[in-house]
Scaffold this motif. Structure first.
Motif, PDB file in Angstrom:
ATOM      1  N   ALA A 164       5.581  -0.580   6.357  1.00  0.00           N
ATOM      2  CA  ALA A 164       4.643  -0.151   7.404  1.00  0.00           C
ATOM      3  C   ALA A 164       3.214  -0.047   6.916  1.00  0.00           C
ATOM      4  O   ALA A 164       2.282   0.018   7.730  1.00  0.00           O
ATOM      5  N   HIS A 165       2.997  -0.037   5.581  1.00  0.00           N
ATOM      6  CA  HIS A 165       1.627   0.032   5.067  1.00  0.00           C
ATOM      7  C   HIS A 165       0.814  -1.199   5.447  1.00  0.00           C
ATOM      8  O   HIS A 165      -0.410  -1.203   5.297  1.00  0.00           O
ATOM      9  N   ARG A 166       1.478  -2.221   5.963  1.00  0.00           N
ATOM     10  CA  ARG A 166       0.742  -3.422   6.394  1.00  0.00           C
ATOM     11  C   ARG A 166       0.074  -3.248   7.758  1.00  0.00           C
ATOM     12  O   ARG A 166      -0.695  -4.124   8.186  1.00  0.00           O
ATOM     13  N   ALA A 167       0.343  -2.147   8.439  1.00  0.00           N
ATOM     14  CA  ALA A 167      -0.143  -1.977   9.812  1.00  0.00           C
ATOM     15  C   ALA A 167      -1.612  -1.573   9.849  1.00  0.00           C
ATOM     16  O   ALA A 167      -1.978  -0.510  10.357  1.00  0.00           O
ATOM     17  N   VAL A 168      -2.469  -2.418   9.304  1.00  0.00           N
ATOM     18  CA  VAL A 168      -3.909  -2.174   9.286  1.00  0.00           C
ATOM     19  C   VAL A 168      -4.634  -3.463   9.677  1.00  0.00           C
ATOM     20  O   VAL A 168      -4.060  -4.554   9.632  1.00  0.00           O
ATOM     21  N   GLY A 169      -5.895  -3.311  10.056  1.00  0.00           N
ATOM     22  CA  GLY A 169      -6.713  -4.490  10.373  1.00  0.00           C
ATOM     23  C   GLY A 169      -6.144  -5.296  11.520  1.00  0.00           C
ATOM     24  O   GLY A 169      -5.743  -4.748  12.559  1.00  0.00           O
ATOM     25  N   ASN A 170      -6.062  -6.618  11.321  1.00  0.00           N
ATOM     26  CA  ASN A 170      -5.581  -7.523  12.363  1.00  0.00           C
ATOM     27  C   ASN A 170      -4.138  -7.952  12.158  1.00  0.00           C
ATOM     28  O   ASN A 170      -3.684  -8.915  12.779  1.00  0.00           O
ATOM     29  N   TYR A 171      -3.398  -7.269  11.287  1.00  0.00           N
ATOM     30  CA  TYR A 171      -2.015  -7.666  11.040  1.00  0.00           C
ATOM     31  C   TYR A 171      -1.204  -7.536  12.330  1.00  0.00           C
ATOM     32  O   TYR A 171      -1.464  -6.671  13.172  1.00  0.00           O
ATOM     33  N   ALA A 172      -0.211  -8.399  12.489  1.00  0.00           N
ATOM     34  CA  ALA A 172       0.551  -8.483  13.741  1.00  0.00           C
ATOM     35  C   ALA A 172       1.212  -7.167  14.124  1.00  0.00           C
ATOM     36  O   ALA A 172       1.420  -6.897  15.314  1.00  0.00           O
ATOM     37  N   ILE A 181       8.638   2.496   7.906  1.00  0.00           N
ATOM     38  CA  ILE A 181       9.228   2.817   6.605  1.00  0.00           C
ATOM     39  C   ILE A 181       8.454   2.093   5.503  1.00  0.00           C
ATOM     40  O   ILE A 181       8.069   0.933   5.655  1.00  0.00           O
ATOM     41  N   THR A 182       8.208   2.794   4.416  1.00  0.00           N
ATOM     42  CA  THR A 182       7.479   2.205   3.296  1.00  0.00           C
ATOM     43  C   THR A 182       7.710   3.049   2.051  1.00  0.00           C
ATOM     44  O   THR A 182       8.058   4.227   2.149  1.00  0.00           O
ATOM     45  N   ALA A 183       7.510   2.438   0.904  1.00  0.00           N
ATOM     46  CA  ALA A 183       7.566   3.181  -0.358  1.00  0.00           C
ATOM     47  C   ALA A 183       6.183   3.656  -0.766  1.00  0.00           C
ATOM     48  O   ALA A 183       6.060   4.553  -1.595  1.00  0.00           O
ATOM     49  N   SER A 184       5.137   3.060  -0.177  1.00  0.00           N
ATOM     50  CA  SER A 184       3.784   3.335  -0.671  1.00  0.00           C
ATOM     51  C   SER A 184       2.752   3.043   0.408  1.00  0.00           C
ATOM     52  O   SER A 184       2.315   1.899   0.543  1.00  0.00           O
ATOM     53  N   PRO A 185       2.339   4.049   1.181  1.00  0.00           N
ATOM     54  CA  PRO A 185       1.332   3.816   2.224  1.00  0.00           C
ATOM     55  C   PRO A 185      -0.091   3.749   1.699  1.00  0.00           C
ATOM     56  O   PRO A 185      -1.007   3.408   2.434  1.00  0.00           O
ATOM     57  N   GLY A 186      -0.304   4.074   0.414  1.00  0.00           N
ATOM     58  CA  GLY A 186      -1.648   4.070  -0.154  1.00  0.00           C
ATOM     59  C   GLY A 186      -2.164   5.480  -0.373  1.00  0.00           C
ATOM     60  O   GLY A 186      -1.627   6.447   0.158  1.00  0.00           O
ATOM     61  N   SER A 187      -3.225   5.576  -1.167  1.00  0.00           N
ATOM     62  CA  SER A 187      -3.758   6.892  -1.525  1.00  0.00           C
ATOM     63  C   SER A 187      -4.939   7.305  -0.662  1.00  0.00           C
ATOM     64  O   SER A 187      -5.338   8.466  -0.666  1.00  0.00           O
ATOM     65  N   GLU A 188      -5.523   6.361   0.058  1.00  0.00           N
ATOM     66  CA  GLU A 188      -6.719   6.669   0.835  1.00  0.00           C
ATOM     67  C   GLU A 188      -6.330   7.323   2.151  1.00  0.00           C
ATOM     68  O   GLU A 188      -5.542   6.779   2.931  1.00  0.00           O
ATOM     69  N   LYS A 189      -6.909   8.496   2.376  1.00  0.00           N
ATOM     70  CA  LYS A 189      -6.613   9.262   3.589  1.00  0.00           C
ATOM     71  C   LYS A 189      -6.902   8.432   4.844  1.00  0.00           C
ATOM     72  O   LYS A 189      -6.143   8.442   5.808  1.00  0.00           O
TER      73      LYS A 189
END
Length: 762
Positions: A138-146, A166-174
């Motif tokens: 789910a961390h891909r759900a940014v920008g223009n991703y489908a 679901i994801t193992a790593s959504p990133g560190s940036e709030k």
């Protein structure tokens, strides 16, 4: 008490019961949720539990970013469900009409998001009766991703929507976590770490080691020489005064890319010579930065390959101007010569072989993954490791190909993974394509050829081991280089992410505090404030949208313009994706539009494959009112004379009678197209497709075929064909005969002979 999940739709004794998974699934059933769990702890099982609970409310859509992941999830569901026929897999390889039929018949659809986006835009499917959408990675759900578009449509269309990310790593940036939650309409965040008491019993030990190496002085001297060239270019940039702050020669790649984006945006708003010159110099800076990184962290062979690539770009007429200027720099040429004369090697390849050999000797059945950022390094390692018979290594890269590096199809990737599991290979040397979602449960060791500054990628890499049994992670670091900086950046980001997720998981399970309200998506506050009012509001919005839908202006859009299709749909148009032979958009039976960015326009003047005038001629012949939209202001930023560009514009408007509408950017273009669609509907004109592309002449086909050879552009292709008279004679010519042709030197002749003479190894 059974240790397996029990459900009427599940085969008995197939899915182990873990209380932390059940707890997370129960939470996810209460509201749309983001579940963050380390790799190897059963995110798919959590998704399965939620899926089973929602099937009685409607159909389920399970999305994964790649075809191998889709196949993996579909295989898992078919393995554990009593009725395998309830699971349908959809990828781009399935014909659209078959997908439509499969969608209508399926209770559970597993698909790539691009396929679903395409079918939604083409109006083959809708999401009204979907009771659950699962967004894997789910961390891909940014920008223009489908994912973003699908979630927006689901929020609009779904009658009883529930989202599970679901994801193992959504990133560190709030901000990024907030963007993911907003884009997916997430109301609740739940997380578990390997240290949690209910998770710890299922975690296998993971030993992490850091191996520091010293780069030879001779190689560091080459790095220093390239840094001198880089400082010269940075000084040139600073003298232009185009940056709000002075650019530091030690600036990071992220900072340089940020400056590039700023300059490109500035060029679109207001073209000026300093900005264009700055963009050009910055292209050199980024290439030099890459060369420095290779010298420090990769090895001599990878750097040598990059130098050769720059040289090839420099001598090609269609190649990079930045590469040409770099190759003209005497300091850089001296660095190239020093590399060719170098008698020492980077220590990393030898250390890789040592570590692999020791692991295999200690544990002969080991499966090992080696991660590297670069394909050239992967190829160099394969050649280097062939000397050891114990190491059976194979390269694992993505699908894209370039002139000197062929990619792997998804079928070939799957075959390699199967042979790796079976033991035919014991070492998988992978680029980033191996980081995400590969089902290799028995990897004993992961070796980082270099650290990565991304916490997401680092977590994904480490997650390839310690899944089914204890694992080992080894990270190579070159002392005094960006390797060390990247490691500490990644480590800090990972710790920040874990802290953020613990905090947010606690906030989302309580009434939102002021800090959580600032962070979590707005709909969480509304839902907890008054769920009934929020539900009524959603229903009213759906009714309003449905009524508007019936009155929408219609338009056909070519699938290549998918990004614009989203914008147009957001502006109220009824979009249908359709392969268009003529134009990019068909607004009515008489109006069709060709859209070109300024850079596309210039490229289509000089590129025979994109032939601007054939496209415009087809448009003018097929539609009564053709239109060319020219987007952006950077029309004169390339190495094409202003008179040539002005001549092309004049020809389009006068010779072909096609009006040119200038626009600032995509949003401006969308406004113009929306206005044209509205005008045509009011005039009683409905969209209608007609017209066909003009076939290439034999002469054009011959020129195109020869110009496709690396380093051979259209001009050289024409000279070769005029000299030899046919394609057959060009291909049969020797290296010496080829060099008799004007503009064909030893390198171009060698590339032609290499292409046509070297044995195919498919």
């Amino acid at each position: 008490m059974s240790t397996y999940l029990e459900h009427p739709l599940l085969k008995p004794h197939t899915v182990e019961k873990r209380l932390f998974q059940m707890d997370l699934a129960a939470s996810a059933l209460k509201s749309s949720s983001l579940i963050v769990v380390p790799t190897g702890l059963g995110k798919t099982v959590i998704a399965l539990m939620v899926l089973l609970a929602r099937l009685d409310k409607g159909r389920v859509l399970f999305l994964a970013p790649t075809k191998p992941l889709v196949e993996q999830h579909a295989a898992f569901l078919r393995r554990v469900l009593k009725d395998e026929g309830e699971v349908t897999m959809m990828t781009g390889e399935m014909m659209p009409e078959k997908r439509k039929a499969a969608w209508e018949a399926a209770r559970i659809t597993v698909s790539t998001p691009q396929v679903i986006e395409n079918d939604l835009l083409s109006r083959r499917i809708d999401l009204e009766d979907i009771s659950l959408i699962i967004f894997d990675e789910a961390h891909r759900a940014v920008g223009n991703y489908a994912y973003v578009y699908i979630a927006e449509r689901y929020a609009r269309e779904g009658t009883n929507p529930l989202v599970l990310g679901i994801t193992a790593s959504p990133g560190s940036e709030k901000e990024k976590i907030a963007e993911i939650c907003t884009n997916l309409s997430i109301e609740n965040i739940q997380t578990r770490s390997e240290k949690d008491s209910d998770v710890a019993p299922f975690v296998h030990s993971k030993q992490i080691e850091w191996v520091k190496l010293t780069v030879p002085k001779e190689l560091l001297d080459i790095r220093t020489a390239i840094e001198e060239v880089l400082r010269d270019r940075i000084d040139d940039l600073n003298r232009l005064g185009i940056s709000p702050v002075k650019i530091d020669p030690r600036a990071t790649k992220k900072e340089l890319l940020g400056l590039q984006a700023m300059l490109m945006s500035s060029a679109k708003r207001q073209a000026n010579q300093a900005t264009f010159k700055g963009i050009s110099i910055l292209a050199e800076v980024l290439k030099l930065y890459h060369a420095i990184e290779l010298a420090e962290t990769q090895g001599t062979e990878a750097l040598l390959k990059y130098f050769q690539r720059l040289q090839g770009e420099a001598i090609s007429r269609s190649g990079s101007k930045a590469s040409r200027r770099i190759m003209e720099d005497s300091k850089f040429r001296q660095a190239m010569q020093a590399l060719e004369d170098l008698q020492v090697e980077h220590p990393k390849p030898a250390m890789v072989r040592k570590i692999l050999t020791e692991q295999i000797e200690a544990k002969p059945e080991s499966r090992i993954m080696v991660f590297t950022n670069y394909r050239d390094t992967a190829s160099a390692l394969i050649r280097f490791l062939k000397e050891d018979p114990k190491i059976k290594a194979v390269r694992f890269v993505g699908q894209s190909s370039r002139a000197d590096d062929e990619g792997l199809s998804q079928k070939k990737q799957a075959e390699i993974l199967q042979r790796f599991r079976a033991g035919e290979y014991n070492v998988l040397i992978a680029t980033s394509v191996g980081e995400e979602g590969i089902d290799i449960p028995a990897t004993d060791m992961v070796l980082f050829y270099e650290p990565v500054p991304s916490e997401i990628r680092s977590i994904q890499r480490k997650g390839r081991t310690g899944r089914a049994r204890s694992g080992r992670v080894v990270v190579l670091m070159a002392r005094g280089t960006r390797d060390e900086a990247y490691y500490w950046i990644s480590d800090r980001k990972e710790k920040t992410m874990n802290k953020q997720m613990r905090t947010l998981s606690g906030q989302a399970s309580q009434s939102p505090s002021s800090s959580s309200k600032d962070f979590l998506p707005r709909q969480l506050e509304i839902t907890e404030d008054n769920p009934e009012r929020q539900n009524r509001k959603g229903q009213e919005s759906l009714v309003d949208w449905t009524e508007a839908y019936e009155e929408r202006d219609k338009i056909y859009v070519d699938p290549r313009e998918r990004g614009m299709a989203r914008l147009l749909e957001g502006r109220g148009l009824e979009v249908t994706l359709k392969n268009l032979e003529v134009g990019d958009y068909v607004v009515s039976d008489r109006v069709a539009i060709e859209r070109k960015t300024a850079q596309d326009f210039v490229a289509s003047i000089i590129d025979p494959e994109r032939n601007l005038f054939r496209q415009i001629a087809d448009l003018a012949r097929s539609y009564e009112r053709p239109v060319l939209i020219l987007e952006g202001r950077d029309l004169y930023s390339r190495q094409v004379s202003a008179s040539s560009i002005q001549g092309a514009l004049t020809s389009v408007a006068v010779d072909y009678g096609v009006p040119i509408i200038p626009t600032e950017d995509q949003e401006d273009t969308a406004s113009v197209i929306t206005m044209l669609a509205a005008r045509e509907r009011r005039a009683g004109h409905e969209p209608k497709l007609h017209g066909h592309k003009t076939a290439r002449t034999l002469k054009e086909q011959q020129e195109y075929l020869i110009s496709a050879i690396p380093s051979v552009g259209p001009s050289v292709a024409r000279k070769l064909l005029r000299h030899f008279g046919s394609i057959e004679k060009v291909i049969a010519a020797s290296k010496e005969e080829l060099q008799e042709v004007d503009m064909v030197g030893p390198k171009i002749a060698e590339r032609i002979r290499e292409l046509v003479g070297v044995e195919y190894k498919g």
